[in-house]
Design a protein around this motif. Structure first.
Motif, PDB file in Angstrom:
ATOM      1  N   LYS A 109     -11.452  -9.185  26.505  1.00 46.10           N
ATOM      2  CA  LYS A 109     -10.644  -7.966  26.636  1.00 46.10           C
ATOM      3  C   LYS A 109     -10.477  -7.246  25.302  1.00 46.10           C
ATOM      4  O   LYS A 109     -10.727  -6.046  25.187  1.00 46.10           O
ATOM      5  N   TYR A 110     -10.030  -7.977  24.285  1.00 45.07           N
ATOM      6  CA  TYR A 110      -9.775  -7.346  22.993  1.00 45.07           C
ATOM      7  C   TYR A 110     -11.081  -6.974  22.292  1.00 45.07           C
ATOM      8  O   TYR A 110     -11.162  -5.938  21.625  1.00 45.07           O
ATOM      9  N   GLU A 168     -12.040  -3.799  23.784  1.00 46.56           N
ATOM     10  CA  GLU A 168     -11.128  -2.720  23.387  1.00 46.56           C
ATOM     11  C   GLU A 168     -11.472  -2.180  22.007  1.00 46.56           C
ATOM     12  O   GLU A 168     -11.319  -0.985  21.743  1.00 46.56           O
ATOM     13  N   TYR A 169     -11.942  -3.053  21.119  1.00 48.59           N
ATOM     14  CA  TYR A 169     -12.262  -2.644  19.749  1.00 48.59           C
ATOM     15  C   TYR A 169     -13.762  -2.686  19.488  1.00 48.59           C
ATOM     16  O   TYR A 169     -14.200  -2.889  18.365  1.00 48.59           O
TER      17      TYR A 169
END
Length: 243
Positions: free
Chosen positions: A60-61, A64-65
């Motif tokens: 997920k992270y 996101e980045y």
């Protein structure tokens, strides 16, 4: 007709990629024993699919980045023990990383951590560990020593040339169970520190460091009271025991 025992051998030897073929070949066999084997094969496939989905959720992270060239997961191990260093791991995984079973290192068996350590360190874009000694922990406190170990780990990464870690930082509570990069870092740090404590166990056999890894087990505390502190004990941590 093949015996159920022979079919069981075929299943045991089959790779995950071959399981759909196994199911297709034997799912119409009326024998109950064979049907149990087919069911077992289906469960293996379902479990693998669930694991793949869990790993996808762990990204997920990272997704996101994703605009950043490198995403580094950082985690520490050994903030609580009475003895030994605190160790930080820093790992940059490839953006298409598909390593399965990465998780909070505490949720994995020692065998699985060792297996994943080999895979992670082989497939990572870069990885490193940093240390803060017991003396440094006593000198500047465990929190600051942990940060220092983290900075050391990141500073050793080949793609990272920014002094002082000036890039964007995103703290994630319990991140080792929420981010694949942090989970990988926790495994690298855990395996590194455990191996180090096992080496210390050879030097200081009375304290059972191979088993307790420096944490305050009953046997460790009893040895501490009987033999006194070793050079790797944290004096700021054992003062409650009269040292």
């Amino acid at each position: 007709m093949e015996s159920a025992a022979k079919i069981k051998e075929i299943l045991q030897a089959a790779s995950m990629e071959k399981l759909p073929e196994f199911i297709a070949e034997y799912e119409n066999d009326p024998r109950s024993g064979v049907q149990k084997l087919v069911s077992s094969a289906k469960k293996k496939i379902d479990a693998l699919e669930k694991e793949r989905q869990r790993i996808e959720n762990l990204k997920k992270y990272e997704k996101e980045y994703a605009q950043y060239t490198y995403i580094c997961g950082i985690d520490e191990v050994g903030r609580g023990p009475l003895a030994g260093p605190v160790v930080a791991g820093a790992v940059i995984l490839p953006k298409d990383c598909d390593i399965l079973y990465i998780n909070d290192s505490k949720q994995l068996s020692e065998k699985k951590r060792e297996e994943l350590y080999d895979v992670i360190t082989k497939e990572a874009v870069a990885w490193a560990v940093g240390y803060a000694s017991p003396e440094r922990i006593d000198e500047i406190n465990i929190l600051q020593a942990t940060y220092e170990a983290m900075r050391e780990a990141v500073g050793k990464l080949d793609p990272v040339t920014i002094p002082g870690i000036e890039g964007r930082q995103v703290p994630i509570i319990k991140g080792d169970a929420k981010s694949i990069s942090i989970g990988a870092a926790s495994i690298v740090a855990k395996v590194t520190r455990d191996r180090l404590m096992e080496q210390y166990a050879d030097v200081f056999p009375e304290y059972d460091f191979a088993s307790n890894k420096g944490y305050g087990s009953a046997a460790h505390i009893a040895a501490l009271k009987e033999y006194g502190p070793t050079p790797i004990h944290r004096h700021s941590f054992i003062k409650n025991f009269g040292f």
